[in-house]
Design a protein around this motif. Structure first.
Motif, PDB file in Angstrom:
ATOM      1  N   ILE A 151       0.839  -1.207   0.000  1.00 51.08           N
ATOM      2  CA  ILE A 151       0.000   0.000   0.000  1.00 51.08           C
ATOM      3  C   ILE A 151       0.866   1.247   0.000  1.00 51.08           C
ATOM      4  N   GLY A 152       2.014   1.157   0.645  1.00 48.89           N
ATOM      5  CA  GLY A 152       2.942   2.286   0.673  1.00 48.89           C
ATOM      6  C   GLY A 152       3.023   2.995   2.012  1.00 48.89           C
ATOM      7  N   ALA A 153       2.281   2.512   3.009  1.00 52.10           N
ATOM      8  CA  ALA A 153       2.349   3.114   4.343  1.00 52.10           C
ATOM      9  C   ALA A 153       3.684   2.777   4.995  1.00 52.10           C
ATOM     10  N   LYS A 154       4.184   3.684   5.793  1.00 51.97           N
ATOM     11  CA  LYS A 154       5.454   3.491   6.485  1.00 51.97           C
ATOM     12  C   LYS A 154       5.210   2.756   7.801  1.00 51.97           C
ATOM     13  N   ILE A 155       6.096   1.818   8.140  1.00 53.84           N
ATOM     14  CA  ILE A 155       5.898   0.981   9.321  1.00 53.84           C
ATOM     15  C   ILE A 155       6.965   1.264  10.384  1.00 53.84           C
ATOM     16  N   ILE A 156       6.477   1.522  11.589  1.00 54.89           N
ATOM     17  CA  ILE A 156       7.319   1.613  12.780  1.00 54.89           C
ATOM     18  C   ILE A 156       6.948   0.432  13.666  1.00 54.89           C
ATOM     19  N   SER A 157       7.931  -0.333  14.096  1.00 57.67           N
ATOM     20  CA  SER A 157       7.643  -1.448  14.998  1.00 57.67           C
ATOM     21  C   SER A 157       8.270  -1.191  16.357  1.00 57.67           C
ATOM     22  N   ILE A 158       7.536  -1.571  17.385  1.00 53.87           N
ATOM     23  CA  ILE A 158       8.032  -1.513  18.766  1.00 53.87           C
ATOM     24  C   ILE A 158       8.010  -2.934  19.287  1.00 53.87           C
ATOM     25  N   GLY A 194      10.354  -6.262  21.521  1.00 54.44           N
ATOM     26  CA  GLY A 194      11.406  -6.599  22.468  1.00 54.44           C
ATOM     27  C   GLY A 194      12.480  -7.461  21.839  1.00 54.44           C
ATOM     28  N   ASN A 195      12.411  -7.631  20.504  1.00 52.00           N
ATOM     29  CA  ASN A 195      13.343  -8.511  19.789  1.00 52.00           C
ATOM     30  C   ASN A 195      13.820  -7.839  18.508  1.00 52.00           C
ATOM     31  N   SER A 196      15.003  -7.269  18.551  1.00 55.37           N
ATOM     32  CA  SER A 196      15.537  -6.537  17.398  1.00 55.37           C
ATOM     33  C   SER A 196      15.891  -7.450  16.231  1.00 55.37           C
ATOM     34  N   ASP A 197      16.011  -8.739  16.486  1.00 55.78           N
ATOM     35  CA  ASP A 197      16.344  -9.688  15.420  1.00 55.78           C
ATOM     36  C   ASP A 197      15.106 -10.342  14.815  1.00 55.78           C
ATOM     37  N   SER A 198      13.952  -9.905  15.220  1.00 52.12           N
ATOM     38  CA  SER A 198      12.722 -10.509  14.719  1.00 52.12           C
ATOM     39  C   SER A 198      12.424 -10.056  13.297  1.00 52.12           C
ATOM     40  N   GLU A 199      11.577 -10.827  12.612  1.00 55.11           N
ATOM     41  CA  GLU A 199      11.187 -10.485  11.244  1.00 55.11           C
ATOM     42  C   GLU A 199      10.452  -9.153  11.221  1.00 55.11           C
ATOM     43  N   LEU A 200       9.623  -8.915  12.210  1.00 58.60           N
ATOM     44  CA  LEU A 200       8.873  -7.660  12.254  1.00 58.60           C
ATOM     45  C   LEU A 200       9.815  -6.472  12.371  1.00 58.60           C
ATOM     46  N   ALA A 201      10.850  -6.609  13.175  1.00 66.18           N
ATOM     47  CA  ALA A 201      11.823  -5.528  13.333  1.00 66.18           C
ATOM     48  C   ALA A 201      12.584  -5.287  12.040  1.00 66.18           C
ATOM     49  N   ARG A 202      12.993  -6.361  11.378  1.00 66.95           N
ATOM     50  CA  ARG A 202      13.788  -6.237  10.156  1.00 66.95           C
ATOM     51  C   ARG A 202      12.985  -5.629   9.002  1.00 66.95           C
ATOM     52  N   GLU A 203      11.707  -5.945   8.916  1.00 67.27           N
ATOM     53  CA  GLU A 203      10.891  -5.511   7.797  1.00 67.27           C
ATOM     54  C   GLU A 203      10.281  -4.117   7.991  1.00 67.27           C
ATOM     55  N   SER A 204      10.506  -3.515   9.134  1.00 71.06           N
ATOM     56  CA  SER A 204       9.950  -2.188   9.412  1.00 71.06           C
ATOM     57  C   SER A 204      10.889  -1.098   8.912  1.00 71.06           C
ATOM     58  N   LYS A 205      10.324   0.038   8.576  1.00 68.68           N
ATOM     59  CA  LYS A 205      11.162   1.177   8.178  1.00 68.68           C
ATOM     60  C   LYS A 205      11.980   1.648   9.369  1.00 68.68           C
ATOM     61  N   ILE A 206      11.348   1.682  10.544  1.00 69.73           N
ATOM     62  CA  ILE A 206      12.028   2.071  11.778  1.00 69.73           C
ATOM     63  C   ILE A 206      11.635   1.083  12.875  1.00 69.73           C
ATOM     64  N   HIS A 207      12.635   0.579  13.580  1.00 69.15           N
ATOM     65  CA  HIS A 207      12.355  -0.322  14.698  1.00 69.15           C
ATOM     66  C   HIS A 207      12.806   0.331  15.992  1.00 69.15           C
ATOM     67  N   LEU A 208      11.927   0.303  17.003  1.00 70.58           N
ATOM     68  CA  LEU A 208      12.261   0.813  18.321  1.00 70.58           C
ATOM     69  C   LEU A 208      12.271  -0.355  19.303  1.00 70.58           C
ATOM     70  N   SER A 209      13.385  -0.521  19.974  1.00 74.19           N
ATOM     71  CA  SER A 209      13.521  -1.634  20.907  1.00 74.19           C
ATOM     72  C   SER A 209      12.883  -1.317  22.250  1.00 74.19           C
TER      73      SER A 209
END
Length: 326
Positions: free
Chosen positions: A119-126, A128-143
């Motif tokens: 769709i083109g929306a930007k993803i920020i993930s919060i 507790g696992n910086s090595d997770s798939e969700l963290a890797r696939e996000s534009k910005i990951h916050l631990s």
């Protein structure tokens, strides 16, 4: 409950609070440019902030979306399970999506992540696992990683959910700060609550009009003050000079203190026993200023003046309760 069990309960409670407090402090010390970038991404979002999470993370997400919405950032919560059944249609390319997941492995979030990226929306993930798939696939990951949960079994999300909540609040407040969001802005999104009313209601909106305000001249006697207090029922009377400027105040508390003295009510000058330099507030100030002034000085009523310092009204705590601003 025995004294021993009561003591153990308090010790456990303090332990929980200390663990969660320590994890938040640790989180604060780990903040870096990823957080700054997340704030900027939200700040410059032309659409809305969409928050999503499952289970306890979902509860945190609902609160975060509400906080953003009430502080000037259009936002709503999207349940990830409902998203794959049509709710993804609410997301546009101008939106920012915030995913919350302690493990970073939530199947419900991972299943909709590719669609949101298309769709083109930007993803920020919060997470507790910086090595997770969700963290890797996000534009910005916050631990939001924590070293331990407050739960003695290490199973129930406690410190981890608190950390996510605190990090989300930090995001919202930093965005609020950079938007120069004001108390008046906050009030516009809270018209039904006392918090909002405090910021938009002016003193003149709730004060008693001058004809209902106890007031006597500076050459009046104590007997005049007693009569005026009794007639107007505000709990005090203003003492004004010939220019209608308040120079003193005499309360029913002051009257009670005079009862122990041998005085002649028909001869005692009010000027000699009044409280000089009474606390006043301008009629065009917001009501929260009056509440703060009354709290600070521990008084139950206050005189209202205009910008020429002439008495124009007054109110007491009962009036504030009646107006539902406290």
């Amino acid at each position: 409950m025995t004294k021993t069990s009561s003591k153990n309960t308090l010790e456990r409670a303090r332990q929980v609070l200390e663990i969660e407090a320590q994890e938040i402090l640790s989180l604060a010390n780990r903040l870096d440019d990823h957080f700054v970038n997340a704030v900027q991404l939200i700040l410059h979002c032309d659409g809305r902030v969409v928050v999503s999470g499952m289970g306890k993370s979902g509860h945190i997400g609902r609160k975060l979306a509400s906080t953003f919405a009430s502080t000037g950032t259009p936002s709503f919560f999207m349940h990830p399970a409902e998203a794959s059944h049509g709710d993804l249609g609410m997301i546009t390319s101008n939106d920012v999506v915030i995913f919350l997941s302690n493990s970073g492995k939530s199947d419900e979030l991972l299943s909709i992540l590719p669609v949101i990226k298309r769709i083109g929306a930007k993803i920020i993930s919060i997470t507790g696992n910086s090595d997770s798939e969700l963290a890797r696939e996000s534009k910005i990951h916050l631990s939001a990683h924590v070293s331990q949960e407050a739960c003695p079994l290490g199973l129930s999300p406690t410190a981890s959910s608190t950390a996510s909540l605190a990090l989300g609040d930090a995001l919202a407040i930093c965005v609020l700060d950079q938007r120069a969001f004001t108390a008046e802005d906050f009030a516009r999104s809270h018209p039904g609550g006392s918090l909002g009313k405090r910021q938009v209601v002016r003193v003149r909106d709730i004060m008693r009009d001058l004809d209902k305000v106890p007031s006597i001249k500076e050459d009046a006697l104590l007997s005049d003050a007693v009569l005026e207090i009794s007639l107007k029922g505000l709990g005090f009377t203003a003492i004004v000079n010939p220019h209608s400027e308040p120079i003193g105040i005499f309360t029913d508390g002051d009257l009670r203190r005079q009862l122990s003295k041998k005085i002649d009510y028909e001869k005692q000058s009010i000027r000699e026993i009044m409280n000089k330099n009474p606390k006043t507030i301008f009629d065009d100030q917001i009501i929260i200023d009056a509440i703060n002034l009354m709290d600070f000085n521990k008084i139950n009523g206050i005189l209202v003046v205009n910008r020429e310092n002439k008495l124009v009204g007054a109110f007491n705590m009962h009036d504030l309760f009646k107006a539902k601003v406290i």
